[in-house]
Scaffold this active site. Structure first.
Site, PDB file in Angstrom:
ATOM      1  N   GLN A 120       0.850  -1.198   0.000  1.00  0.00           N
ATOM      2  CA  GLN A 120       0.000   0.000   0.000  1.00  0.00           C
ATOM      3  C   GLN A 120       0.880   1.241   0.000  1.00  0.00           C
ATOM      4  O   GLN A 120       1.802   1.362   0.799  1.00  0.00           O
ATOM      5  CB  GLN A 120      -0.877  -0.014   1.262  1.00  0.00           C
ATOM      6  N   THR A 121       0.594   2.175  -0.911  1.00  0.00           N
ATOM      7  CA  THR A 121       1.368   3.413  -0.913  1.00  0.00           C
ATOM      8  C   THR A 121       0.550   4.558  -1.489  1.00  0.00           C
ATOM      9  O   THR A 121      -0.319   4.340  -2.335  1.00  0.00           O
ATOM     10  CB  THR A 121       2.686   3.245  -1.706  1.00  0.00           C
ATOM     11  N   ARG A 122       0.850   5.772  -1.008  1.00  0.00           N
ATOM     12  CA  ARG A 122       0.262   6.994  -1.572  1.00  0.00           C
ATOM     13  C   ARG A 122       1.357   7.968  -1.972  1.00  0.00           C
ATOM     14  O   ARG A 122       1.089   9.109  -2.312  1.00  0.00           O
ATOM     15  CB  ARG A 122      -0.677   7.674  -0.563  1.00  0.00           C
TER      16      ARG A 122
ATOM     17  N   HIS B  58      10.992   4.904  -3.678  1.00  0.00           N
ATOM     18  CA  HIS B  58      12.424   5.125  -3.868  1.00  0.00           C
ATOM     19  C   HIS B  58      13.154   3.795  -3.632  1.00  0.00           C
ATOM     20  O   HIS B  58      12.533   2.744  -3.478  1.00  0.00           O
ATOM     21  CB  HIS B  58      12.912   6.227  -2.935  1.00  0.00           C
TER      22      HIS B  58
ATOM     23  N   GLY C 105       3.548  -0.793   7.567  1.00  0.00           N
ATOM     24  CA  GLY C 105       4.732  -0.117   8.063  1.00  0.00           C
ATOM     25  C   GLY C 105       4.495   0.671   9.330  1.00  0.00           C
ATOM     26  O   GLY C 105       3.435   0.615   9.954  1.00  0.00           O
ATOM     27  N   ARG C 106       5.505   1.418   9.678  1.00  0.00           N
ATOM     28  CA  ARG C 106       5.443   2.299  10.841  1.00  0.00           C
ATOM     29  C   ARG C 106       4.426   3.402  10.576  1.00  0.00           C
ATOM     30  O   ARG C 106       4.447   4.052   9.549  1.00  0.00           O
ATOM     31  CB  ARG C 106       6.832   2.894  11.086  1.00  0.00           C
ATOM     32  N   ASP C 107       3.491   3.618  11.510  1.00  0.00           N
ATOM     33  CA  ASP C 107       2.457   4.642  11.396  1.00  0.00           C
ATOM     34  C   ASP C 107       1.709   4.516  10.062  1.00  0.00           C
ATOM     35  O   ASP C 107       1.513   5.492   9.341  1.00  0.00           O
ATOM     36  CB  ASP C 107       3.059   6.041  11.537  1.00  0.00           C
ATOM     37  N   HIS C 108       1.276   3.310   9.760  1.00  0.00           N
ATOM     38  CA  HIS C 108       0.566   3.024   8.510  1.00  0.00           C
ATOM     39  C   HIS C 108      -0.675   3.908   8.388  1.00  0.00           C
ATOM     40  O   HIS C 108      -1.508   3.969   9.288  1.00  0.00           O
ATOM     41  CB  HIS C 108       0.154   1.550   8.495  1.00  0.00           C
TER      42      HIS C 108
ATOM     43  N   ILE D   3     -11.393  41.059   1.297  1.00  0.00           N
ATOM     44  CA  ILE D   3     -11.411  41.179   2.761  1.00  0.00           C
ATOM     45  C   ILE D   3     -11.172  39.805   3.387  1.00  0.00           C
ATOM     46  O   ILE D   3     -10.371  39.645   4.300  1.00  0.00           O
ATOM     47  CB  ILE D   3     -12.738  41.795   3.246  1.00  0.00           C
TER      48      ILE D   3
END
Length: 569
Positions: free
Chosen positions: A195-197, A201, A289-292, A475
């Site tokens: 899963q990725t957003r 890399h 992952g960490r903090d998914h 304004i």
């Protein structure tokens, strides 16, 4: 409705029945229609294609309350995120229980019929706390809930007429049934989903390769291309990056497919949701992952969720879900070995190199080098196209302040100075001119003022997207509307808010048109600063009091700010 049982998952519920579209054209035109928002369109697509199996429509009130209370549907099925159709109060009042409503996309195409079984006004504070654990508006889903979603929820079964139309990357848009069929045809009995957003890399490539190898499975790169966190890189650029990185995997081991999901950034519960969706798509494993799916930090500077909360919650339920979690191994580049390694395997004394996401964005913004050990050259090239250096980006300079504060005068002086520099097109969106040419039919109620500012924001975002300077001088009295405009424009380029903080007394003294005097006599209603509030910016990029400086000096201060932020050279 079609139920498909596949070896790569449980029962898959598809809701498309296209024959209805031809036989019911006259009937459809007689029914009430609801034009779906972008998020609702994403939700509907995954309802229709089986991605949200076993759901057969938008949640009923009892299912909704059960999800909030127990993270389960009424029948006990694990389901952590409520899938609801929010509508305006006026629309809800125009329909009755058992009515059919045509659900249309933004072009008016009829996608589905909703048989309304429930209609209720939710307790949004309760939903925010039960689902996301917070009422903090910095959480994207909480912000949507309080500031964008409709007042009333509709629930009921869906009958699909056709799937939403996509003109991009058609070869990568697999439905759950199509993806399962591919896995079965290729003999992919074990599939790890990633899963990725974000762009991928070298570290992502290494960790996904190792995860698949560890589980003796094939790899599905399954990025979200529906809605992600505001400010994320657009999916067109990301998909081009994924296609480049796909070449770095061994042949016939890895595939790319796109997921039209509207993320909520719901942390642990979103991880469960992602696992359910990936099982529907035929996957047997999910990398977590960490903090998914975490949205970052709250208004107090603390993380919304713990770093391993998502892993712990998914581990607790993975047997019930029937999909195995593969914990994210943090990969770091070890200088002496010239390779990526799990951080826990690095011997003491070796040099670890790492670049954070924030640092990558800084380097892109300033046109600095991104080393080959961090990312592949083709990926970096794509990112530079999407995120050019700041001196090549468009920028909106957004003035706000009381009537008579000097906004228009400074804006005009700034426009001349930017035209002198000549490196970008410059457009001035003055408050009075916008009222004349874009918003002549609007009054001065809070609703109409917000519409006017949103129009200015939209035009400015288009100018910014196309590399120009947009100078806005309304304004803009309300903080929430200014925040919405900032959020809209920052997706396209720079946004600089300037509070022209001239005092009310000075603005009244300067009033050549006598507007303040008429407002104090009650002749002009809802006048900002007199009978209607002005909400001062809390953290503008620049504050200018025109008592203390001339327009020329103020414009020069803004130029220095633009230079300091890297928008002009």
């Amino acid at each position: 409705m079609t139920n498909l049982l596949r070896p790569h998952g449980g029962v898959l519920v598809e809701l498309i029945e296209p024959a209805i579209n031809e036989s019911s054209k006259i009937k459809l035109s007689e029914l009430r229609s609801w034009d779906l928002t972008q998020r609702q369109t994403c939700d509907l697509e995954l309802l229709l294609n089986g991605g949200f199996s076993p759901l057969t429509g938008f949640l009923t009130q009892k299912d909704y309350e059960s999800v909030l209370e127990m993270m389960r549907l009424r029948d006990g099925t694990l389901w952590p995120i409520p899938i609801t159709l929010d509508v305006t109060k006026e629309f809800a009042e125009s329909i009755d229980i058992d009515d059919s409503v045509v659900l249309r996309d933004q072009e008016g195409v009829a996608l589905a019929l909703l048989q309304v079984s429930d209609k209720w006004t939710p307790d949004k504070a309760l939903e925010a706390n039960r689902v996301y654990g917070t009422e903090d508006r910095l959480h994207p889903a909480v912000d949507y809930l309080f500031n964008q979603s409709g007042e009333v929820y509709l629930g009921g079964r869906i009958t699909g007429l056709e799937l939403p139309r996509h003109y991009d990357y058609k070869h990568l848009r697999d439905s759950p049934a199509e993806l399962r069929a591919k896995f079965e045809k290729w003999g992919w009995n074990k599939v790890v989903a990633f899963q990725t957003r974000n762009p991928m890399h070298r570290a992502h490539q290494e960790l996904t390769f190792r995860a698949a190898k560890q589980e003796e499975a094939n790899l599905l790169i399954h990025p979200v291309v529906g809605m992600t966190k505001p400010g994320d890189i657009d999916h067109f650029s990301r998909v081009r990056c994924y296609e480049h990185i796909l070449k770095e995997y061994p042949e016939q081991t890895t595939m790319l497919s796109l997921l039209p999901l509207a993320m909520r950034m719901g942390g642990p519960k979103e991880a469960l949701w992602h696992a359910i969706i990936r099982k529907n798509y035929g996957c047997t494993h999910l990398i977590v992952g960490r903090d998914h799916a975490g949205p970052g930090k709250d208004s107090q500077g603390n993380d919304f969720y713990g770093p391993y909360d998502a892993q712990e919650l998914l581990k607790e339920h993975e047997n019930e879900l029937g999909i195995k979690m593969v914990p994210f191994q943090m990969m770091v580049y070890v200088k002496e070995k010239a390779e990526y390694m799990p951080v826990d395997d690095v011997d003491e004394g070796l040099t670890i190199l790492n670049i954070s996401g924030t640092e990558v964005r800084r380097r892109l913004a300033e046109g600095l080098e991104i080393p080959d050990w961090f990312s592949y050259p083709d990926v970096v090239e794509e990112l530079r196209k999407t995120k050019p250096p700041r001196h090549k980006q468009g920028v909106t300079i957004f003035f706000t302040g009381l009537s008579g504060a000097g906004k228009s005068t400074i804006a005009n002086a700034l426009m001349i100075k930017l035209l002198e520099i000549g490196n970008r097109p410059v457009t001035l969106l003055d408050g009075d001119l916008v009222r004349k040419h874009l918003s002549s039919e609007l009054g001065f109620s809070k609703e109409h003022r917000n519409i006017n500012i949103q129009r200015i924001g939209y035009v400015a975002s288009e100018i910014t997207k196309n590399g120009g300077f947009a100078i806005c001088a309304p304004i803009a009295p309300y903080r929430e509307t200014r925040r919405e405009v900032r959020q809209m424009i920052e997706q396209e380029g720079g946004f600089i808010e300037i509070h022209v903080a001239t005092s009310l007394e000075e603005c009244e003294r300067r009033d050549r048109k006598g507007l303040y005097a008429k407002a104090r006599k009650g002749i002009i209603k809802e006048f900002t600063g007199i009978s209607d509030p002005y909400e001062e910016p809390e953290a503008p990029e620049l504050v200018i009091d025109t008592i203390a400086c001339t327009p020329d000096e103020a414009a020069q201060r803004i130029l220095l700010k633009l230079e300091g932020l890297g928008y002009i050279k």
